[in-house]
Design a protein around this motif. Structure first.
Motif, PDB file in Angstrom:
ATOM      1  N   ILE A  74      62.358  44.524   2.449  1.00 42.50           N
ATOM      2  CA  ILE A  74      61.420  43.790   3.297  1.00 42.50           C
ATOM      3  C   ILE A  74      60.045  43.891   2.664  1.00 42.50           C
ATOM      4  O   ILE A  74      59.540  44.980   2.386  1.00 42.50           O
ATOM      5  CB  ILE A  74      61.421  44.349   4.728  1.00 42.50           C
ATOM      6  CG1 ILE A  74      62.800  44.106   5.366  1.00 42.50           C
ATOM      7  CG2 ILE A  74      60.307  43.708   5.569  1.00 42.50           C
ATOM      8  CD1 ILE A  74      62.949  44.688   6.738  1.00 42.50           C
TER       9      ILE A  74
ATOM     10  N   VAL B 183      59.232  42.470  11.641  1.00 42.43           N
ATOM     11  CA  VAL B 183      60.593  42.304  12.133  1.00 42.43           C
ATOM     12  C   VAL B 183      60.570  42.649  13.620  1.00 42.43           C
ATOM     13  O   VAL B 183      60.285  43.786  13.997  1.00 42.43           O
ATOM     14  CB  VAL B 183      61.593  43.200  11.375  1.00 42.43           C
ATOM     15  CG1 VAL B 183      62.996  43.031  11.952  1.00 42.43           C
ATOM     16  CG2 VAL B 183      61.593  42.847   9.889  1.00 42.43           C
TER      17      VAL B 183
ATOM     18  N   VAL C  16      68.834  42.856  10.565  1.00 46.14           N
ATOM     19  CA  VAL C  16      68.845  42.408   9.174  1.00 46.14           C
ATOM     20  C   VAL C  16      69.962  43.188   8.483  1.00 46.14           C
ATOM     21  O   VAL C  16      69.851  44.403   8.268  1.00 46.14           O
ATOM     22  CB  VAL C  16      67.502  42.655   8.477  1.00 46.14           C
ATOM     23  CG1 VAL C  16      67.527  42.077   7.068  1.00 46.14           C
ATOM     24  CG2 VAL C  16      66.348  42.053   9.284  1.00 46.14           C
TER      25      VAL C  16
ATOM     26  N   VAL D  76      59.861  37.686  11.534  1.00 56.97           N
ATOM     27  CA  VAL D  76      61.241  37.627  12.003  1.00 56.97           C
ATOM     28  C   VAL D  76      61.193  37.956  13.489  1.00 56.97           C
ATOM     29  O   VAL D  76      60.931  39.094  13.884  1.00 56.97           O
ATOM     30  CB  VAL D  76      62.133  38.632  11.244  1.00 56.97           C
ATOM     31  CG1 VAL D  76      63.551  38.617  11.793  1.00 56.97           C
ATOM     32  CG2 VAL D  76      62.119  38.317   9.747  1.00 56.97           C
TER      33      VAL D  76
END
Length: 355
Positions: free
Chosen positions: A150, A156, A162, A174
């Motif tokens: 990442i 996230v 993920v 995300v």
């Protein structure tokens, strides 16, 4: 006007700076040093706000606005109220977008957190082999699998997943409840809540006594500056990859099948379905609820009207519509002909008001 509880305003800015950043020309009565504090609609703007006019439907609101400044096309300049500072642009909506990015950069591009501490919430689950870049944020309940990479500044969201081996670039977002598997994602990509990336494509060898599943051995490749709306799904390829081209914008509730490839800058609007192995060129526009048959090519610059069904290849630069989709002028003529035909009546047919 943006609610400060949700959106961080980066202003104020001088009119001259705004004009330079958005590519507009200051009107004759505009003071380049005047400070503008915020962005607002024509009917809500006050003396410290910037607004815009692009659609003629709002010309009356423009004539009555209390905004301090307004982005406007040259054809509307004469209708401006007295005292309104004008920033004149042939593309006022694009200029408005750039002005919004100036005032609210985090909403357009995400926060630039490179060099800041990485934040991993205690209730997130991160595999020891995962690599989390500087300034990234992993929110509560997120799960980051083995070997995931990442990039710096990426967020996230809560309860996102993920899966192993995936890579995500820098300054991405995300959203909550996003799932990502079998995917490589570029920089500055935005995945809104509920997006599903990289699940099995719909592949079966159909027949008796049962349909045999075809293993889906490809990936999803999402290039830089892509944005994908809430609850959209992008299936991974069956062997070749599914590819979403640079700068493509996909709305909510869209289905992208396995092996689909889009070019750069495509726009795919809500509830559209693109079947497996279809190819889209650069800057293709699919309006709402379009259906695209698999294994065909829609060439660059094509625009397809809402609720159309594309069942054949489409040449570059064309506008298509209808079911099945055909050149839009042809489709429109057919609609008019059918409408006129429905108005006809036979000579012996009684009139509507006959007793």
């Amino acid at each position: 006007m943006a609610d400060s509880r949700f959106f961080a305003n980066n202003g104020p800015f001088a009119l001259g700076e705004i004009a330079t950043r958005v590519g507009a020309e200051l009107g004759s009565n505009a003071d380049a040093a005047r400070r503008i504090e915020d962005i607002a609609s024509l009917d809500a703007a006050g003396p410290a706000d910037l607004s815009f006019l692009d659609n003629p439907k709002y010309a009356d609101a423009f004539a009555a606005t209390a905004a301090g400044a307004c982005l406007v096309h040259p054809r509307f300049v004469a209708r401006a109220p007295a005292g309104l500072a004008l920033l004149v642009s042939k593309e006022p909506y694009r200029a408005y977008a750039l002005a919004c990015q100036l005032f609210y950069p985090e909403e357009a591009h995400g926060a630039d957190t490179y060099g800041e501490p990485t934040i991993v919430h205690p209730r997130a689950v991160v595999h020891p082999s995962a690599s989390i870049g500087a300034g990234a944020t992993i929110e509560p309940g997120a799960v980051i699998g083995a070997g995931v990479e990442i990039g710096s500044g990426t967020v996230v969201g809560a309860n996102a997943v993920v899966s192993k081996g995936c890579t995500i670039g820098r300054n991405c977002f995300v959203g909550p409840n996003v799932t990502i598997s079998h995917a490589h994602i570029g920089d500055r990509v935005m995945l809104h809540p509920g997006v599903a990336i990289g699940q099995d494509g719909f592949g079966f060898a159909m027949g008796f006594p049962r349909h045999e599943k075809v293993p889906q051995l490809g990936r999803v490749i999402i290039q830089d500056d892509v944005e994908i709306g809430a609850n959209t799904t992008v299936d991974r390829g069956a062997g070749p990859d599914t590819v979403i081209g640079e700068g493509t914008k996909i709305d909510n509730l869209v289905q992208i099948g396995h092996n689909v490839q889009t070019g750069r800058g495509c726009v795919i609007v809500s509830q559209t379905g693109v079947s497996g192995s279809a190819k889209l060129g650069d800057f293709v526009v699919l309006a709402a609820q379009v259906g695209v048959t698999g294994h065909l090519t829609i060439n660059s610059g094509v625009q397809v009207a809402a609720r159309s069904a594309v069942i054949h290849d489409v040449p570059a630069g064309q506008k298509y519509g209808g079911v099945p989709a055909r050149p839009i002028r042809e489709w429109q003529r057919e609609l008019v002909a059918i409408k006129n035909l429905s108005k006809r009546r036979k000579p012996d047919e009684p009139a509507d008001d006959a007793s």
